[in-house]
Motif scaffolding. Structure first.
Motif, mmCIF file in Angstrom:
data_model
loop_
_atom_site.group_PDB
_atom_site.id
_atom_site.type_symbol
_atom_site.label_atom_id
_atom_site.label_comp_id
_atom_site.label_asym_id
_atom_site.label_seq_id
_atom_site.Cartn_x
_atom_site.Cartn_y
_atom_site.Cartn_z
ATOM 1 N N GLU A 152 -32.955 29.347 12.293
ATOM 2 C CA GLU A 152 -31.835 30.303 12.349
ATOM 3 C C GLU A 152 -31.740 30.941 13.725
ATOM 4 O OE1 GLU A 152 -34.185 29.726 9.664
ATOM 5 O OE2 GLU A 152 -34.439 31.902 9.397
ATOM 6 N N VAL A 153 -32.915 31.236 14.294
ATOM 7 C CA VAL A 153 -32.921 31.884 15.612
ATOM 8 C C VAL A 153 -32.318 30.933 16.650
ATOM 9 C CG1 VAL A 153 -34.385 32.891 17.414
ATOM 10 C CG2 VAL A 153 -34.958 33.242 15.005
ATOM 11 N N ILE A 154 -32.730 29.687 16.563
ATOM 12 C CA ILE A 154 -32.221 28.681 17.508
ATOM 13 C C ILE A 154 -30.716 28.508 17.347
ATOM 14 C CG2 ILE A 154 -32.277 26.222 18.110
ATOM 15 C CD1 ILE A 154 -35.248 26.248 17.672
ATOM 16 N N LEU A 155 -30.279 28.458 16.095
ATOM 17 C CA LEU A 155 -28.856 28.291 15.830
ATOM 18 C C LEU A 155 -28.065 29.447 16.433
ATOM 19 C CD1 LEU A 155 -26.893 26.385 14.334
ATOM 20 C CD2 LEU A 155 -26.994 28.002 12.416
ATOM 21 N N ASP A 156 -28.574 30.634 16.190
ATOM 22 C CA ASP A 156 -27.940 31.842 16.707
ATOM 23 C C ASP A 156 -27.847 31.817 18.230
ATOM 24 O OD1 ASP A 156 -26.793 33.803 15.323
ATOM 25 O OD2 ASP A 156 -28.406 35.271 15.632
ATOM 26 N N LEU A 157 -28.961 31.463 18.840
ATOM 27 C CA LEU A 157 -28.991 31.404 20.314
ATOM 28 C C LEU A 157 -27.973 30.383 20.813
ATOM 29 C CD1 LEU A 157 -32.844 31.409 21.038
ATOM 30 C CD2 LEU A 157 -31.218 33.085 21.923
ATOM 31 N N SER A 158 -27.980 29.222 20.170
ATOM 32 C CA SER A 158 -27.118 28.146 20.675
ATOM 33 C C SER A 158 -25.645 28.458 20.455
ATOM 34 C CB SER A 158 -27.487 26.819 20.024
ATOM 35 O OG SER A 158 -27.196 26.885 18.655
ATOM 36 N N GLU A 159 -25.364 29.323 19.452
ATOM 37 C CA GLU A 159 -23.963 29.694 19.235
ATOM 38 C C GLU A 159 -23.527 30.823 20.159
ATOM 39 O OE1 GLU A 159 -23.775 30.350 15.042
ATOM 40 O OE2 GLU A 159 -23.399 28.216 14.635
ATOM 41 N N THR A 160 -24.512 31.527 20.709
ATOM 42 C CA THR A 160 -24.185 32.671 21.565
ATOM 43 C C THR A 160 -24.210 32.321 23.051
ATOM 44 O OG1 THR A 160 -25.425 33.948 19.924
ATOM 45 C CG2 THR A 160 -24.728 35.129 21.902
ATOM 46 N N PHE A 161 -25.144 31.445 23.406
ATOM 47 C CA PHE A 161 -25.352 31.191 24.836
ATOM 48 C C PHE A 161 -25.187 29.724 25.190
ATOM 49 C CE2 PHE A 161 -28.259 34.751 23.766
ATOM 50 C CZ PHE A 161 -27.720 35.728 24.595
ATOM 51 N N GLU A 162 -24.738 29.515 26.411
ATOM 52 C CA GLU A 162 -24.811 28.145 26.931
ATOM 53 C C GLU A 162 -26.026 28.043 27.845
ATOM 54 O OE1 GLU A 162 -21.158 27.407 29.018
ATOM 55 O OE2 GLU A 162 -21.504 29.028 30.449
ATOM 56 N N MET A 163 -26.454 26.793 28.099
ATOM 57 C CA MET A 163 -27.631 26.599 28.961
ATOM 58 C C MET A 163 -27.191 26.107 30.330
ATOM 59 S SD MET A 163 -30.572 25.201 26.416
ATOM 60 C CE MET A 163 -31.935 25.769 27.373
ATOM 61 N N ARG A 164 -27.732 24.990 30.766
ATOM 62 C CA ARG A 164 -27.445 24.534 32.132
ATOM 63 C C ARG A 164 -25.972 24.136 32.301
ATOM 64 N NH1 ARG A 164 -32.732 22.715 34.679
ATOM 65 N NH2 ARG A 164 -34.201 23.876 33.394
ATOM 66 N N THR A 165 -25.382 24.627 33.348
ATOM 67 C CA THR A 165 -23.967 24.316 33.580
ATOM 68 C C THR A 165 -23.721 23.669 34.933
ATOM 69 O OG1 THR A 165 -23.614 26.491 34.536
ATOM 70 C CG2 THR A 165 -23.128 26.247 32.189
ATOM 71 N N ILE A 166 -24.697 23.765 35.851
ATOM 72 C CA ILE A 166 -24.428 23.195 37.167
ATOM 73 C C ILE A 166 -25.202 21.881 37.296
ATOM 74 C CG2 ILE A 166 -24.271 25.590 38.011
ATOM 75 C CD1 ILE A 166 -26.518 24.965 39.952
ATOM 76 N N HIS A 167 -24.651 20.979 38.073
ATOM 77 C CA HIS A 167 -25.256 19.653 38.140
ATOM 78 C C HIS A 167 -25.351 19.148 39.562
ATOM 79 C CE1 HIS A 167 -24.999 19.527 33.837
ATOM 80 N NE2 HIS A 167 -23.763 19.974 33.955
#
Ligand code: SAH
Length: 355
Positions: free
Chosen positions: A50-65
């Motif tokens: 649930e914690v992971i799901l919540d985090l992934s719905e709230t935040f994005e991770m790496r965006t630059i490439h």
């Protein structure tokens, strides 16, 4: 969507507190992000689903490439593409004491220093904190080496993006994360006085470097427009207060431009200007670019200049040259040397993208 790499540990703690979860989750997440350097939420194996799901719905991770890497013996230059397709660059330098990354803080720059390639492109936007953090993480991932030093000397004026810069420092310095010692972090500014004053109140021992490049008001006005807003005399006065308050040594960067700021008289004037200050002067051989007519001072001139400073008991070094072949020296992050066709192509590409 908010980016997870924008958050300081404190902010992440507040997120969990608001969720009525435990504060220490923040430390766990921080460690995954910055110690284990995971790139997807699922890798955080000690967190509940649930914690992971919540985090992934709230935040994005790496965006630059990383879209391009140019490597030379001891230096690599990275071209990054940001989420909105803007481009910035960072440089990795391998020293005998560790690996140092020079990062960018803005897309373009408004300071307009006459000799600087970066400033030919006006500021398009500030980089977000996460985009600075990600430059570091992406380079570490690509090169497989630990980054021990960060210099904020890439494209942009860091003190024109102050809040994001400070959060960046806080994040990379945090003990639960990358834990980069503040003495291993250097911020370079063209001399934005109010921010230097604010910087002196920081609880960190971060190094401050000042792009000086001229020993008189008149000359500095000519080559660095910022001097009209924050004149040399006030800058030196502010720095003396900064040194007194922080007890830290300041670095002056001084590019040597042939016939412009490199005569014996300039060296004497420079020695007088900084006399008695706890500082050292980094003499930088100018990296020439086809777009700008300034020339690099001759080797003998540089040595003579250095000798005069030394005779006047001023601490000085001549910067070791990095990446002149691939035009990757900090501050000159877009170049047009002949051996560097691909980078030139990118330059043109960026310009056409923007026009
Ligand atoms: N805006 C900040 C940081 C970016 S520039 C600042 O002014 O300090 C980083 C350094 O590179 C500055 O000292 C800048 O004056 C210098 N620089 C710019 N163009 C250069 C070039 N072509 N060759 C060598 N150094 C350069």
């Amino acid at each position: 969507m908010q980016n997870i790499y924008n958050l300081t540990l404190k902010e992440l703690e507040n997120y969990f507190i608001e969720k009525k979860d435990k504060k220490f989750r923040a430390t766990q997440v921080f460690e995954w992000l910055y110690r284990k350097k995971i790139v997807s939420w699922e890798e955080m194996t000690n967190l509940k689903k649930e914690v992971i799901l919540d985090l992934s719905e709230t935040f994005e991770m790496r965006t630059i490439h990383i879209t391009k890497v140019e490597k030379d013996l001891d230096v690599s230059k990275y071209l990054f593409s940001l989420d909105d397709s803007e481009k910035v660059e960072a440089v990795l330098m391998n020293h005998d004491y560790g690996n140092s990354v020079c990062i960018s803080t803005q897309v373009g720059c408004n300071m307009g220093c006459r000799f600087c390639e970066s400033g030919r492109l006006k500021k398009i936007r500030n980089l977000e904190t996460h985009e600075m953090v990600e430059q570091l993480l992406e380079i570490e991932k690509e090169c497989g080496k630990r980054i021990s030093h960060v210099v904020v000397m890439g494209i942009g004026e860091p003190f024109d993006n102050y809040e994001n810069l400070i959060k960046f420092i806080e994040i990379i310095n945090n003990d639960h994360g990358i834990a980069l010692g503040s003495r291993h972090i250097t911020v370079s500014t063209c001399g934005i006085i109010p921010k230097i004053e604010e910087f002196s109140n920081l609880p960190y021992q971060v190094n401050l470097a000042i792009s000086l490049h001229a020993p008189t008001e008149e000359l500095r006005n000519q080559i660095m427009p910022i001097n009209k807003a924050y004149p040399l005399e006030s800058l030196i006065h502010t720095l003396k207060k900064y040194i007194e308050k922080t007890n830290r040594r300041v670095t002056f960067e001084y590019i040597l431009l042939e016939g412009v700021n490199d005569t014996k008289k300039h060296a004497e004037q420079l020695a007088n200007l900084v006399h008695g200050m706890n500082c050292y002067i980094n003499l930088i051989p100018y990296n020439e670019t086809n777009n700008i007519s300034f020339k690099r001072s001759k080797k003998e001139t540089i040595l003579e200049f250095y000798d005069i400073l030394k005779k006047n008991k001023i601490n000085a070094t001549i910067r070791r040259e990095f990446g002149s072949k691939i035009s990757a020296a900090c501050g000159q992050l877009r170049s047009k040397k002949e051996e560097n066709d691909e980078i030139i192509l990118h330059d043109q590409h960026w310009k056409s993208e923007r026009s």
